[in-house]
Motif scaffolding. Structure first.
Motif, PDB file in Angstrom:
ATOM      1  N   TYR A 165      -1.961  -8.843  44.717  1.00 33.58           N
ATOM      2  CA  TYR A 165      -2.545  -7.502  44.637  1.00 33.58           C
ATOM      3  C   TYR A 165      -4.046  -7.525  44.382  1.00 33.58           C
ATOM      4  O   TYR A 165      -4.669  -6.477  44.263  1.00 33.58           O
ATOM      5  CB  TYR A 165      -1.837  -6.672  43.561  1.00 33.58           C
ATOM      6  N   THR A 185       5.456   2.450  52.321  1.00 37.69           N
ATOM      7  CA  THR A 185       5.896   3.267  51.193  1.00 37.69           C
ATOM      8  C   THR A 185       6.050   4.724  51.632  1.00 37.69           C
ATOM      9  O   THR A 185       5.559   5.119  52.686  1.00 37.69           O
ATOM     10  CB  THR A 185       4.865   3.191  50.056  1.00 37.69           C
ATOM     11  N   PRO A 218       4.617   7.647  50.857  1.00 39.58           N
ATOM     12  CA  PRO A 218       3.467   8.441  51.339  1.00 39.58           C
ATOM     13  C   PRO A 218       2.958   7.974  52.694  1.00 39.58           C
ATOM     14  O   PRO A 218       2.368   8.763  53.439  1.00 39.58           O
ATOM     15  CB  PRO A 218       2.401   8.253  50.259  1.00 39.58           C
ATOM     16  N   GLY A 237      -1.531   2.721  40.566  1.00 46.28           N
ATOM     17  CA  GLY A 237      -1.280   2.019  41.826  1.00 46.28           C
ATOM     18  C   GLY A 237      -1.341   2.936  43.027  1.00 46.28           C
ATOM     19  O   GLY A 237      -0.352   3.105  43.746  1.00 46.28           O
ATOM     20  N   GLY A 245      -2.474   2.634  45.974  1.00 49.85           N
ATOM     21  CA  GLY A 245      -2.387   2.059  47.320  1.00 49.85           C
ATOM     22  C   GLY A 245      -3.595   2.425  48.158  1.00 49.85           C
ATOM     23  O   GLY A 245      -4.734   2.237  47.758  1.00 49.85           O
ATOM     24  N   GLU A 293      -5.883   0.805  39.025  1.00 54.13           N
ATOM     25  CA  GLU A 293      -5.786  -0.084  40.195  1.00 54.13           C
ATOM     26  C   GLU A 293      -6.416  -1.435  39.875  1.00 54.13           C
ATOM     27  O   GLU A 293      -7.434  -1.494  39.189  1.00 54.13           O
ATOM     28  CB  GLU A 293      -6.513   0.561  41.382  1.00 54.13           C
ATOM     29  N   ASN A 352       4.026   5.854  42.173  1.00 55.33           N
ATOM     30  CA  ASN A 352       5.018   5.597  43.215  1.00 55.33           C
ATOM     31  C   ASN A 352       4.990   4.116  43.559  1.00 55.33           C
ATOM     32  O   ASN A 352       3.930   3.587  43.925  1.00 55.33           O
ATOM     33  CB  ASN A 352       4.710   6.427  44.470  1.00 55.33           C
TER      34      ASN A 352
HETATM   35  N1  SAH Z   1       1.558   4.058  45.325  1.00 55.77           N
HETATM   36  C1  SAH Z   1       1.165   3.465  46.574  1.00 55.77           C
HETATM   37  C2  SAH Z   1       1.085   1.945  46.526  1.00 55.77           C
HETATM   38  C3  SAH Z   1       2.259   1.171  46.014  1.00 55.77           C
HETATM   39  S1  SAH Z   1       1.968  -0.586  46.026  1.00 55.77           S
HETATM   40  C4  SAH Z   1       2.095   3.935  47.674  1.00 55.77           C
HETATM   41  O1  SAH Z   1       3.096   4.511  47.356  1.00 55.77           O
HETATM   42  O2  SAH Z   1       1.785   3.711  48.844  1.00 55.77           O
HETATM   43  C5  SAH Z   1       1.479  -0.930  44.381  1.00 55.77           C
HETATM   44  C6  SAH Z   1       0.100  -0.472  44.009  1.00 55.77           C
HETATM   45  O3  SAH Z   1      -0.117  -0.804  42.636  1.00 55.77           O
HETATM   46  C7  SAH Z   1      -1.042  -1.104  44.772  1.00 55.77           C
HETATM   47  O4  SAH Z   1      -2.083  -0.157  44.874  1.00 55.77           O
HETATM   48  C8  SAH Z   1      -1.436  -2.267  43.866  1.00 55.77           C
HETATM   49  O5  SAH Z   1      -2.712  -2.752  44.115  1.00 55.77           O
HETATM   50  C9  SAH Z   1      -1.275  -1.640  42.502  1.00 55.77           C
HETATM   51  N2  SAH Z   1      -0.956  -2.552  41.404  1.00 55.77           N
HETATM   52  C10 SAH Z   1      -0.044  -3.540  41.426  1.00 55.77           C
HETATM   53  N3  SAH Z   1       0.057  -4.128  40.215  1.00 55.77           N
HETATM   54  C11 SAH Z   1      -0.796  -3.475  39.413  1.00 55.77           C
HETATM   55  C12 SAH Z   1      -1.138  -3.593  38.035  1.00 55.77           C
HETATM   56  N4  SAH Z   1      -0.580  -4.507  37.263  1.00 55.77           N
HETATM   57  N5  SAH Z   1      -2.039  -2.733  37.534  1.00 55.77           N
HETATM   58  C13 SAH Z   1      -2.613  -1.778  38.313  1.00 55.77           C
HETATM   59  N6  SAH Z   1      -2.328  -1.624  39.628  1.00 55.77           N
HETATM   60  C14 SAH Z   1      -1.430  -2.451  40.162  1.00 55.77           C
END
Ligand code: SAH
Length: 374
Positions: A36, A50, A52, A85, A87, A115, A157
């Motif tokens: 990530y 995902t 969205p 997160g 995305g 993020e 999400n």
């Molecule tokens: N919510 C978005 C992306 C899901 S993927 C969607 O539904 O499309 C997971 C997301 O969380 C990505 O943006 C990734 O970079 C972020 N992420 C993953 N682990 C994380 C952490 N420990 N802390 C903060 N963000 C994180």
């Protein structure tokens, strides 16, 4: 050998087999090589799609739920809108577009994004700017860094499924930790080694030998902080994720059993140990454990309800009719995407939505389905 695999190998040489949470923390979150941390995990590699990204309707209806709750709270002049997160920023952009006409809402928004991926941060900024250039989002690497000065509206999400889990295996004495060691040819392999155990509980004895149990201190810690914040400043959180499927005939509904750790490498399922840092790793979310955490923190949880039930209650079918009417040439595409979000055989029941509020706060929209017991 890949750099991250070599690093993990060195760690194992020094301290012996590592637990699954340590492995996930390296593979997903290592500052340089973590999955990530580098690039766009959604992009050409296409590791996952995902909700969205499937349809704009998902973000629009999440926005409707939040806007409705803002009205229920009496339209506070300032709220922190937090996404964990985000995305590519798609959900946030759809949500903002759908709520633009709610008088006063956008003026009240203080946008806070959690993020760890800097490439995605840039995309999120662009997505948000394309809808409302007045909003000036702030980014944080962890939820507990988000300032808590106004009621919080939090969305996550497919965030929890990326937080680390630990695994335990039933043996003669109880539950012993499953770890990761080097195998003879230098690769990684699961082992049951060491003395780390879950504190014994009578129900563990009923599990067949070899059963795997998953726990996630990271998720529970996140939810505990979230519940405490909501109690402090008020607001609503929506947590949407791939739910742990307890076997229907389980004699032990209070324990989520089974190995759900999964790797996705270039769109294909792979062993979670095969490509550390290059594969996405997820594990299903045990919502029952999270509800217990919320209760222990003195906050209120709603649901979880299936994603299909949640979106139906928020009017997804009406929205589908409108969209297919205004864009008739895309009607079948729109409908197919919506089926994917709500059908029980697709995401409708596999994905669940849990809401959190302070105790005594109004019920959020979308949660009329009776709650599970326990
Ligand atoms: N919510 C978005 C992306 C899901 S993927 C969607 O539904 O499309 C997971 C997301 O969380 C990505 O943006 C990734 O970079 C972020 N992420 C993953 N682990 C994380 C952490 N420990 N802390 C903060 N963000 C994180």
């Amino acid at each position: 050998m890949k750099p991250l695999e070599a690093l993990i190998g060195q760690l194992i040489d020094v301290q012996g087999p590592i637990d699954v949470a340590t492995y996930m923390t390296f593979a997903l979150g290592h500052p340089v090589y973590g999955y990530y941390r580098s690039g766009d995990p959604f992009g050409a590699r296409g590791d996952f799609v995902t909700a969205p990204e499937i349809s704009q309707v998902f973000g629009e209806l999440v926005g409707l739920c939040l806007a409705d709750y803002w009205l229920k709270l009496g339209c506070p002049a300032r709220i922190a809108l937090v996404e964990c997160g985000p995305g590519r920023g798609t959900l946030m952009a759809d949500l903002l577009r759908a709520t633009r006409t709610v008088p006063g809402l956008h003026e009240a928004l203080d946008l806070q994004l959690v993020e760890i991926n800097s490439a995605l941060t840039t995309r999120q900024a662009q997505a948000i700017r394309s809808v409302n250039s007045e909003l000036a989002p702030a980014w944080h690497e962890a939820f507990d860094k988000v300032p808590a000065s106004a009621p919080m509206f939090v969305i996550a999400n497919e965030f929890l499924d990326a937080l680390p889990i630990r695994q335990y295996v039933r043996d003669a004495q109880g539950l012993v930790e499953r770890r990761i060691d080097k195998n003879d040819d230098g690769g990684l392999a699961f082992v049951v080694a060491g003395r780390s155990r879950l504190p014994d509980r009578p129900e563990f004895r009923e599990l067949p030998a070899g059963t795997i149990v998953e726990v996630s201190p990271a998720r529970e810690g996140f939810v505990d902080t979230l519940a405490a914040r909501l109690n402090e400043v008020g607001g609503l959180a929506l947590l949407i994720d791939y739910a742990h499927q307890a076997p229907a005939d389980t004699a032990l509904p209070a324990i989520a059993t089974g190995d759900t750790l999964q790797g996705i490498y270039r769109g294909e399922k792979t062993s979670p140990l095969a490509h550390p840092g290059l594969a996405d790793l997820t594990a299903q979310v045990d919502f029952a454990a999270l509800r217990r955490t919320v209760r222990a923190a003195g906050a209120r949880s709603w649901g979880p309800v299936g994603q299909g039930a949640f979106l139906r209650e928020l009017g997804i079918e009406l929205r589908e009719q409108v969209l297919t009417k205004v864009t008739p040439d895309r009607a079948s595409e729109v409908s197919a995407a919506i089926r994917r979000l709500i059908d029980p055989g697709e995401m409708g029941e596999l994905f669940q939505v849990l809401a959190l509020t302070p105790e005594g706060a109004p019920q959020p929209a979308g949660f009329d389905t009776p709650e599970p017991r326990g």
